[in-house]
Each structure stands twice: as C-alpha cells, then as structure tokens.
Design a protein around this motif. Structure first.
Motif, short mmCIF file in Angstrom:
data_model
loop_
_atom_site.label_atom_id
_atom_site.label_comp_id
_atom_site.label_asym_id
_atom_site.label_seq_id
_atom_site.Cartn_x
_atom_site.Cartn_y
_atom_site.Cartn_z
N PRO A 171 1.35 1.01 -6.07
CA PRO A 171 2.74 1.42 -6.22
C PRO A 171 3.17 1.25 -7.67
O PRO A 171 2.67 0.37 -8.36
CB PRO A 171 3.50 0.45 -5.31
CG PRO A 171 2.49 -0.04 -4.33
CD PRO A 171 1.19 -0.06 -5.06
N PRO A 206 -1.64 7.59 6.98
CA PRO A 206 -2.79 6.95 6.34
C PRO A 206 -2.40 6.18 5.09
O PRO A 206 -1.45 6.52 4.40
CB PRO A 206 -3.67 8.15 5.95
CG PRO A 206 -3.17 9.30 6.75
CD PRO A 206 -1.73 9.05 6.99
N LEU A 215 -3.34 4.66 1.30
CA LEU A 215 -4.19 4.88 0.11
C LEU A 215 -4.74 3.54 -0.33
O LEU A 215 -4.00 2.56 -0.40
CB LEU A 215 -3.37 5.50 -1.01
CG LEU A 215 -3.08 7.00 -0.88
CD1 LEU A 215 -2.06 7.43 -1.93
CD2 LEU A 215 -4.35 7.82 -1.03
N ARG A 216 -6.01 3.48 -0.65
CA ARG A 216 -6.62 2.19 -1.00
C ARG A 216 -6.04 1.65 -2.31
O ARG A 216 -5.77 2.40 -3.23
CB ARG A 216 -8.14 2.31 -1.10
CG ARG A 216 -8.59 3.21 -2.22
CD ARG A 216 -10.12 3.30 -2.26
NE ARG A 216 -10.55 4.29 -3.25
CZ ARG A 216 -11.75 4.85 -3.26
NH1 ARG A 216 -12.63 4.53 -2.34
NH2 ARG A 216 -12.07 5.72 -4.19
N HIS A 235 0.84 -1.20 0.00
CA HIS A 235 0.00 0.00 0.00
C HIS A 235 0.88 1.25 0.00
O HIS A 235 1.90 1.30 0.68
CB HIS A 235 -0.86 0.03 1.26
CG HIS A 235 -2.10 -0.77 1.12
ND1 HIS A 235 -2.09 -2.12 1.00
CD2 HIS A 235 -3.40 -0.39 1.08
CE1 HIS A 235 -3.34 -2.56 0.89
NE2 HIS A 235 -4.16 -1.54 0.94
N LEU A 236 0.42 2.24 -0.73
CA LEU A 236 1.07 3.53 -0.65
C LEU A 236 0.55 4.25 0.59
O LEU A 236 -0.55 4.00 1.05
CB LEU A 236 0.73 4.35 -1.90
CG LEU A 236 1.30 3.80 -3.19
CD1 LEU A 236 0.64 4.45 -4.38
CD2 LEU A 236 2.81 4.02 -3.23
N ARG A 237 1.35 5.15 1.09
CA ARG A 237 0.91 5.93 2.24
C ARG A 237 0.94 7.41 1.91
O ARG A 237 1.65 7.85 1.02
CB ARG A 237 1.80 5.64 3.45
CG ARG A 237 1.56 4.24 4.03
CD ARG A 237 2.39 4.00 5.26
NE ARG A 237 2.15 2.68 5.82
CZ ARG A 237 1.26 2.43 6.79
NH1 ARG A 237 0.54 3.42 7.29
NH2 ARG A 237 1.11 1.21 7.25
N VAL A 238 0.13 8.15 2.64
CA VAL A 238 0.10 9.59 2.46
C VAL A 238 1.04 10.21 3.47
O VAL A 238 0.91 9.97 4.67
CB VAL A 238 -1.32 10.14 2.68
CG1 VAL A 238 -1.34 11.64 2.48
CG2 VAL A 238 -2.30 9.45 1.75
N PRO A 262 2.84 6.62 -8.82
CA PRO A 262 1.86 5.60 -8.49
C PRO A 262 0.88 5.42 -9.65
O PRO A 262 0.60 6.36 -10.39
CB PRO A 262 1.14 6.20 -7.28
CG PRO A 262 1.35 7.67 -7.38
CD PRO A 262 2.66 7.86 -8.05
N PHE A 303 -5.13 3.27 -5.88
CA PHE A 303 -3.72 3.64 -6.06
C PHE A 303 -2.84 2.42 -5.87
O PHE A 303 -2.97 1.71 -4.89
CB PHE A 303 -3.34 4.69 -5.02
CG PHE A 303 -4.11 5.98 -5.14
CD1 PHE A 303 -3.55 7.08 -5.79
CD2 PHE A 303 -5.39 6.08 -4.63
CE1 PHE A 303 -4.27 8.26 -5.91
CE2 PHE A 303 -6.11 7.27 -4.75
CZ PHE A 303 -5.55 8.35 -5.39
#
Lengths: 427, 427
Positions: A162, A124, A126-127, A89-92, A170, A160
C-alpha cells in the motif's frame, strides 16, 4: 560533501544523468518512484542493468554448492487460502462487481454495506512479499530433495505494498527472495552465513564498498515470528536505507501454513526435526539505485581551453554495465566503415556482449563529447573504426576506467572483451 | 488419437507428468491455471524452462539487425493518466480506504454510493497488456535513435485480466511484447516480416512444427484501431488456442497518447511522417504449455520381462531443456565418486550449463528407472561416474534422444555439452 544541501544537489545531478542516459524515463513522478526504491519506468539502459543485477543474484544463488531451487508463483492469490484476513494487503477489485452492487437500488444502506464487506473479503490479495509462495511450495521440493536439509527456495518478482506517501499509488518492488530451510541446531550458523554472503554480494559490485553495511535489527524491531534480524544498508546522499533484510524465523510459520501436520514436514535425519527458516529478501530496485549512486565519479579537470569542466563517469562493475562496448567510426569512407561495424556488432551479439551501435547515430558529435556521453552511460570500452582499420585491421580502443587508448586488431576485440568481463567476475 | 476422449486422457497423462517432474506445483487449482495458459505456481523445472523461453525471446529480439530497445514499466498506473476510464481493467483497492468509507455512519446511502464511486474511479489500474507502457516511452527512445525509423520497444512482464471463469480470480499472464515503429509506407511489409519471424521462432523450438500455425484475423474480429491482424496458434489435445497476436495498428493510438502533438512524433526522414505501429504480443505461459505438450513423446516398448511399458520422453529443444545433464554414480567407492561429481558439478555451473545432482539423491533407484525419470524431466544427457572413472577418467554418457550410451573422458564433458547446445541453437 558535508553540507546536506550540497548532498541533495549532488543527488539531483545524478538523477538528471540517469534520465538523460536512458536509465529511467523522464517525468517528475517517475523520478520520485525511482528515488523511493520502487519500480518505475526503466529506459533501455536501466532495463539492461536491472536484468544484469537479477542475473547476478540468480548466479550467486544457483552457483553455490548449496542446493537452491528457483520457483515462480502468481502475484495474486484467491482469498480462500490460509492468508485470509491479513492486514496491509492490497486487493484486486473487479470494477464491474462493485458497480453491480452499487446499482442495486432496492438494497438498504445496511445491506449495501454488508455486501460490500463481503466483496472486499472475497477479492484476491496482491502479495506483499515472496515469502508466502515459498512456504506454500515447501512440500513438493522437500520431497524432491528426499527430505534432506538444508536447501533453499529462491524467487524474484514483483510485490505490492500500500502507498506510504498517501498518493494512492501502490508501491511496486522487485524482490529477490531466498527462503532457506535448515535443521534447528544449525539455523543460527546459517543466519550468520547468509548475512555474510549477502553483504559480500552487494560489495562485490561496488566501487566504494564501505557505503554498504549491515547491522543487527534491535530486539524491539523484530517482525513477526523472527528471533533475530539483520539489515543490509546503503548510504544514500539523503541518508541510509535498507537494501536487504534477513530474518531467523524458526518453524512456526511453516507449521502454521501446513496446519501443523508434522509428518509432512519432518526431515529424514535421525531427529525427524521440523526445518527452521532463515529468509533473506533484497529490494532490487533500490539496489539498482544504490549501484548507480555508488559507481558515479565526478572528476574536475581543465579542458584544452583551460575551462574547468566536470567529467562524470559511471563506473559500474563490468558484470553490471548495461553496455560493454560502443562502436564508433572515425573519418573516412563511411559506407565501408559501416559495413565493418555491422559485422562486428553481429559478432559481439553472438558472443552475448551487449554493444552500442554508436555509428548509427547520425549526429556528427566530436569524439570527446561522445566519450563523455559514453562515460555517463557506463560504457566499458569505445572502439573506433576508421579508414586505417580497412587497411591494417587495427582499431582504437578506449577504456572508460583508465581513459587510455590502445590499438587492437579487430579480430581480437570480442575475445578481449569476453576475457575482460569474465576476469572482473572472478575478482 | 482421433477419439476426443482419448485426447483428453492423453492431456491428463501429460499434466500428471508435468506435476510429478516439478514443472508445476501440485493441486487441482494450480493445474487448472496452467491449462488455461495463465501464470501458475511453477516448480523448479518449470521456472527454469520459463526463464529459458523468455531468454530466447529476448535473444531473438535483440540479436536481429533491427534496433530493439528493452524497457520495464510498473504494472499498476495512477488513474490520473490518459487511460482514465478504460473498461475491463482490474483496479487495486486499499482495503483500509474502503473500510473507512463504509464506517462513516453519518453518510446517507446516496453519499455513500457517491464516495465509493469516487474511490473506484481514482484507484490505480492494473495493466491488461504491455502495449500502453511502450506507447508512453515512445518519445525518449525516438530521441535516442535520432528520430529514425524503424525501431522497436520490447518488454516482458505480467499482465492482469479480469477472471473469465467467474471464480473471482484474476488471470495473470506473462506477456512478451514488441511494439514496432515504422514509416507508414513500410508498415504492411513489416507486418508480413514479423508474422513470418514470429511463427519461425515458435517452430524453431518445436518437435512437431506443424502443430504451430498462423492465420489472418477475419475482418469482423479486428480489435481497436487495427487494420489487420495475424494470430499464431497451437493445436492442443483439446483444440486450437492462440499463442501470439500481431496487429497492424496505424498511428491513431500514438497520436492519441501524445495528445496529437505531431512535432514530437515526426520522423527525421524527408516526409516527416508519423510512425505506424505493428505490435506483436505472445503469451509465454501458454507457450510453455505448448512446448511441453509438443515435445512429449510416448514410445510403447516391451521390457525385459516382456511386459508392455510406455516410455515417456520430454524431447524439449536443447536450448529450452531446464536440465542439460544429470550426474549419477554407479557402484563403487561412494565417497570418492561424490567428490568427483562435486567438482564436475562446479565446472558445469561455471560454464552456465544447468546440471542435476542426481548423485545426491539417496534412493538407490536402478539405473533404468532413473533414466525414465530423467527422460520425463527432459534431461538431455545423463553422465554416470563409476569406479572405473577413478582409474581411467572415462564416464558413460547417455543421450535422451538416441538412448545410446557412449564413453567419454571426464575432462571433455563440459566442452561437449557447450558445443552440443550451441549447435542446436544454430540449426
């Protein structure tokens, strides 16, 4: 089209048309994003086409006899939820927070690394798909249907992932997701049902339906909790790529999300069963690309000067075509003709028929050239208002698909188009 | 409603209804997100309402005589573009990349900090508004209109802002943005035009239009390049909050984005002027909240047992109401009645009228209680099919707004609703 390099030339020609005709914005990077099946900068025609595809998807979901509820959820989630430490998962990141830690000069190297780890773990996510959001919303909607199965939860939106290309960008994808909750003993039938329905849906809008196909996911490639999978593919000039994936997922993820509290999840039928899940997720951006490739036809023909020309026609399905009719003017008293066109344009807009104000383009292109342009835009019909229209009320209507011109009274145009489009939708 | 604590109680009552009636999902955090005017988890009714608001926004943009082109752009952008070092933007972090740096034990503290700085500066930005995307797409669309002014570029989509509440959760907002390009000498008139139009749009759907107001932004609060600003506010129970902001921004940002290459930007009128920009940006999520608050009416009334009851009616505008008609059944041969309802439901769906299959709810709620529930859902009409419908074809139709019940032939229902909704749209 057997030589692969020919195929790629062909693919390139098509991409050029999509840029020239304002489906997507120009620029090498943007075209690359588009080709990968991710969100790119869509131009006005691409935006309209995308809206039409999404609209048809929703119609197919809500129009069926089955109960499907639409939801809309945030694309980022606090890290405190059950999804905690998922990989991939990507993160903010809030640059300010990171800067603050980096600036604390009194921190030792170890403390610095520890604080950064902490920050990373609490930022957080990102879905990557819409599945999680539908699972979260299961309970209130289950109550809404009085705990009766089956029903579905549908959502469309951006997800989103990677970057796979190592360019640090992304991949954003517009997903269309249905999560279907059914009794355990019917889940296998529902899996078949949805696999059939979804392939039928893609093919409904195709010019060459056989380019869309489906096949079972081999046992070794099943993901997560899935016991069965089906993928729907499109054959692009450069090879086959998946448009949609269906999984038969059992009840494990639902139980996990709701911490095994079975009482919240039991259906009101005699068996008090925990619903099983069949999910189907389409990539709308790649779908767009597929529909565009699928609908482009190249016709070789000789023009009046006996030169060989290629006619390119984007035969998008009438429900998907971003422009249904272009309005042009022939020779004559321009001022009056424009007023007629203005009125007609307004009528068409009120009837929700997307029309192209070709008469506003100042360039005095010959009609044949204009028609080529409209064919590349996928415009269904071209209506030409001329001097004689002022007297008789008659206009010339040219069809994209037949290239035949017929005469029609101006008052009949809107109705004709409505009927034409709706008839195409019922086929 | 003068006592502020009363106001807040009132606000709380309303929020409870929005959760109970599936406009938004339950949960304290979700309700907080909703109240802030950011994207939350919307339930089926909230999702439908949101789609209706967005649909009406697009109709107002594309339905006018002015040329407005819709676009759709990615929400993250590579850091290599002109936006480089902007402040206040969130960035997308790939946890793997960060972990990799943190794991390089041979790096000194300084090298570590330097590498992290580098990573931060090259990671993609999440957009805070849609303005930037419209500026980027200016050139191809300017060519499309043959460099004639004015025209507009419209987009709706999610934007991300750093958390203001210090809870580490980014604020996601559904923005609806129009960027209007016009000649320098008309920009002030266009600013007036759009400020008027936008306020009119909000008020069109309001039950109490005076709760929507607009005012000029004081000189000291102008943002960026703007020489003038107008904000449209809604008066919530807890105070006034902005729904939409208009800026008159000149040509500076356009020149900057396109690196001052004037030849690409000059219009084809005599003066070769560089377009000036008027932008207007609405927050659709807060707009939803405003429409919901605005349309809820509380009626005190005595029931049959002389107890004081409160009737709550969500008088959403017919175009916005997520459910136009609920279908219920009276006493009688249930199986046959259900079949009639199934057929009617299908007819309504085909006519694109959103209908609620109340007859599928097994709970045998008394009609009065059902009506209260539908009133809180904002359902425009309730149609009751009963034994006598099977003989005479007549059904009972109850109106949310008048509470009057009338008799209607079942074959007339779909047409009646179409006419009713379209008439409400033309008012």
């Amino acid at each position: 089209r057997c030589d692969p390099s020919d195929n790629l030339d062909y693919a390139r020609t098509l991409l050029d048309i999509f840029v020239d005709r304002h489906f997507i914005s120009p620029g090498h990077r943007n075209v690359e994003l588009f080709k990968r099946g991710t969100i790119c900068s869509y131009g006005p025609l691409g935006t309209e086409l995308r809206d039409n595809v999404l609209h048809q998807w929703w119609r197919s979901m809500s129009g069926s006899k089955d109960q499907v509820f639409g939801i809309n959820t945030p694309s980022s989630s606090g890290s405190q939820d059950a999804t905690g430490g998922r990989w991939g998962h990507l993160r903010v990141a809030e640059p300010d927070d990171l800067q603050k830690i980096l600036k604390e000069t009194e921190l030792s190297r170890e403390q610095l690394v520890q604080n950064l780890h902490m920050l990373l773990q609490t930022s957080p996510l990102l879905r990557t798909s819409l599945f999680h959001g539908s699972l979260e919303q299961f309970v209130p909607i289950f109550e809404l249907v009085n705990r009766k199965l089956p029903f579905g939860i549908a959502e469309t939106g951006r997800c989103f992932q990677p970057s796979k290309e190592g360019d640090g960008c992304p991949a954003e994808v517009t997903e269309a997701s249905l999560v279907w909750f059914c009794s355990p003993r019917t889940s296998s039938q529902w899996m078949d049902h949805w696999a059939r329905q979804r392939l039928k849906w893609w093919r409904k809008f195709a010019l060459a339906p056989s380019d869309f196909s489906s096949s079972d996911v081999p046992q070794g490639e099943l993901e997560g909790a899935a016991s069965r999978g089906v993928k729907i593919f499109y054959r692009f000039p450069w090879g086959q790529e998946p448009l949609e994936v269906l999984w038969s997922r059992g009840d494990g993820e639902l139980l996990q999300m709701h911490k095994g509290i079975r009482s919240k999840l039991q259906s009101r039928d005699g068996r008090k069963s925990i619903p099983h899940i069949v999910s189907t997720t389409g990539n709308i951006d790649r779908g767009l690309l597929a529909f565009l490739y699928n609908s482009l036809q190249l016709h070789k023909r000789e023009d009046t000067k006996q030169k060989l020309q290629q006619r390119k026609v984007l035969k998008l399905h009438p429900l998907l075509a971003p422009v249904k009719v272009a309005l042009g003017i022939g020779r004559g008293a321009t001022m009056e003709l424009r007023q007629v066109c203005d009125g007609l344009l307004q009528d068409l807009k009120e009837a929700k028929i997307s029309a192209w104000p070709g008469y506003l383009e100042s360039s005095s292109m010959p009609m044949e050239q204009l028609n080529s342009k409209y064919d590349e835009m996928g415009v269904l019909f071209t209506a030409v208002i001329s001097e004689s229209t002022l007297e008789s009320g008659l206009l010339q209507l040219r069809s994209r698909d037949t290239t035949i011109k017929e005469t029609m009274h101006i008052s009949e145009l809107t109705n004709f188009l409505c009927r034409y489009i709706s008839a195409a939708g019922n086929m």
